[in-house]
Scaffold this motif. Structure first.
Motif, PDB file in Angstrom:
ATOM      1  N   GLY A 338       0.825  -1.206   0.000  1.00 38.71           N
ATOM      2  CA  GLY A 338       0.000   0.000   0.000  1.00 38.71           C
ATOM      3  C   GLY A 338       0.859   1.255   0.000  1.00 38.71           C
ATOM      4  N   HIS A 340       1.667   4.336   1.889  1.00 40.81           N
ATOM      5  CA  HIS A 340       1.487   4.852   3.249  1.00 40.81           C
ATOM      6  C   HIS A 340       1.423   6.372   3.303  1.00 40.81           C
ATOM      7  N   PHE A 343      -2.328   7.374   3.336  1.00 40.01           N
ATOM      8  CA  PHE A 343      -3.261   6.825   4.311  1.00 40.01           C
ATOM      9  C   PHE A 343      -3.998   7.898   5.106  1.00 40.01           C
ATOM     10  N   ASP A 344      -3.351   9.046   5.317  1.00 39.37           N
ATOM     11  CA  ASP A 344      -4.010  10.080   6.104  1.00 39.37           C
ATOM     12  C   ASP A 344      -5.165  10.732   5.340  1.00 39.37           C
ATOM     13  N   ILE A 346      -7.480   8.810   3.809  1.00 38.61           N
ATOM     14  CA  ILE A 346      -8.584   7.845   3.814  1.00 38.61           C
ATOM     15  C   ILE A 346      -9.376   8.005   5.110  1.00 38.61           C
ATOM     16  N   LEU A 349      -9.876   5.338   8.446  1.00 40.00           N
ATOM     17  CA  LEU A 349      -8.851   4.299   8.432  1.00 40.00           C
ATOM     18  C   LEU A 349      -8.241   4.142   9.825  1.00 40.00           C
ATOM     19  N   VAL A 351      -5.104   2.622  11.976  1.00 37.42           N
ATOM     20  CA  VAL A 351      -3.719   2.185  11.802  1.00 37.42           C
ATOM     21  C   VAL A 351      -3.196   1.663  13.131  1.00 37.42           C
ATOM     22  N   ALA A 365      -2.840  -1.097   8.353  1.00 38.66           N
ATOM     23  CA  ALA A 365      -3.911  -0.108   8.191  1.00 38.66           C
ATOM     24  C   ALA A 365      -5.157  -0.826   7.680  1.00 38.66           C
ATOM     25  N   LYS A 367      -9.817  -0.799   7.468  1.00 42.90           N
ATOM     26  CA  LYS A 367     -11.072  -0.062   7.550  1.00 42.90           C
ATOM     27  C   LYS A 367     -12.224  -0.987   7.171  1.00 42.90           C
ATOM     28  N   TYR A 372      -5.860  -2.320   4.135  1.00 45.00           N
ATOM     29  CA  TYR A 372      -5.469  -1.430   3.036  1.00 45.00           C
ATOM     30  C   TYR A 372      -3.957  -1.420   2.805  1.00 45.00           C
TER      31      TYR A 372
END
Length: 424
Positions: A338, A340, A343-344, A346, A349, A351, A365, A367, A372
């Motif tokens: 993924g 990374h 990710f912030d 999404i 999510l 983590v 991570a 959801k 993910y």
């Protein structure tokens, strides 16, 4: 039938071999600017004198003879005429085709810095020629600067550190706040950062090259770089000496020769569907020429899928995991699944991370019951399970044990052929 393949890396070579297996009588021509076959994934082994040219070659010496492929090596494609089905090479030579695979890969991206092009001691790292230039210049260099701390930048630094002929001070400049910002978080990056410092590498994070210190006696050389570093809302302009600069700030697809064609591209690269078909009949694409950051294993599969369809055997480019990076710098194995850095963005999510007693670092991570991405560092035994859970989009919400202890038995049965089979 006459097939032409442009490009001699993962997609092109494996595509050519697949075509010959599917069509014993066809004429197959492979055109490449390269004059040798080699794996771009291990160029740092070549820089580090850990492998010679034979050591980074990934085909048999008689590959082209055995597969009856006409390799036009050391040739540059200038243009492609999709209507007349011709390819113009350097020297105005024209090659005809019935079907063509575009597998030209990518080239280094140089930041938009005034006069950066044409400097003899500023080089990218994407080809064997780049490596040979680096090796030659590094013999006499006192200060080497690598710009960009992604996978290619890390390869450059680690390769130089392994080379006993290199006695230069090495510096690394990166715009993000850590090494490998697309693949790793700060903690996983720190393991490599500490090793870099141990080996005497100067690290400059949150830094951006802004200008060149050009040699006043020879404007084809530079003596150093100017860069700005941001710390605590303060930006400082700094200077660093350099008699060799290696640019590893990303790549761009090799699609210049398609400029005057109707073949569809976008801001990233060549567009092709899951069968490898472009917007023009009989013209196919595969590999990093898409600009989607294709990893080696995916490029191989794409080349095979595209050439299968060229030969009339239907096959889709599916079941591939794109955002996957495996690395082993300084004997610290790490796998990243993924992106990374995204990710912030999404929403919702979760983590989770853990540092185990044996020092192994795990971060996952997830959801709504789906994983993910993940980072595993130190012991990669657990990564196969995670890759399957992500690839098959398996719902883990019903499993009550820790997410770090999930194993194959929670989701898979062994079928009659002793293979793992997903159990819904």
């Amino acid at each position: 039938m006459k097939y032409v393949i442009i490009g001699a890396s993962a997609a092109g070579i494996n595509g050519a071999e697949n075509l010959r297996a599917l069509d014993k009588n066809a004429e197959i021509v492979l055109i490449s600017k390269d004059t040798a076959i080699y794996s771009r994934c291990i160029l740092h082994h070549y820089i580090g004198n850990m492998r010679d040219l034979d050591g980074i070659n990934f085909v048999d010496k008689d590959f082209f003879e055995k597969n009856n492929i006409n390799w036009m090596k050391g040739r540059e494609v200038i243009s492609l005429d999709e209507k007349n089905k011709t390819i113009k090479l350097d020297g105005d030579e024209v090659v005809t085709f019935d079907k063509v695979l575009i597998a030209t890969g990518s080239r280094p991206f140089f930041p938009p810095i005034e006069n950066i092009h044409g400097k003899n001691n500023v080089v990218g790292l994407k080809s064997l020629d780049d490596c040979n230039t680096i090796l030659e210049l590094s013999k006499t260099s006192k200060h080497i600067v690598v710009v960009g701390a992604g996978l290619i930048g890390m390869d450059a630094v680690v390769g130089l550190l392994h080379n006993s002929n290199v006695n230069a001070k090495i510096s690394l400049i990166e715009m993000a706040d850590r090494l490998l910002p697309l693949q790793l978080d700060k903690e996983a990056s720190l393991a490599y950062e500490e090793k870099m410092i141990e080996h005497g590498v100067d690290l400059h994070f949150t830094s951006k090259v802004t200008g060149l210190d050009v040699d006043p006696e020879n404007d084809s050389l530079i003596n150093g770089l100017y860069f700005e570093t941001t710390r605590d809302d303060r930006t400082d302009i700094e200077h660093i000496p350099a008699d060799l600069v290696i640019i590893c700030a990303g790549v761009r697809p090799n699609i210049q020769f398609l400029e005057n064609t109707s073949i569809a591209t976008d801001r990233l690269g060549l567009l092709f569907n899951p069968k490898g078909e472009t917007s023009v009949k009989d013209i196919y694409g595969a590999g990093d020429v898409s600009g989607r950051g294709t990893i080696w294993s995916v490029a191989v599969k794409e080349g095979i899928a595209a050439t299968s369809n060229m030969a009339g055997v239907e096959r889709d480019m599916d079941d591939f995991f794109y955002a996957k990076s495996t690395m082993n710098f300084f004997d610290i194995p790490t796998l990243s699944l993924g992106c990374h850095s995204a990710f912030d963005k999404i929403e919702g999510l979760t983590v989770e991370s853990i540092r185990e007693k044996n020092g192994v670092y795990k971060k996952i991570a997830h959801k709504d019951g789906h994983i993910y991405g993940a980072i595993i560092q130190g012991d990669l035994a657990y990564t196969g399970v995670l890759a399957q859970l992500i690839r098959l989009y398996i719902d883990i919400s019903k499993i009550k044990k820790s997410i770090f202890n999930i194993d194959y038995s929670d989701f898979f049965n062994i079928d009659a052929e002793q293979q793992f089979e997903y159990r819904d």
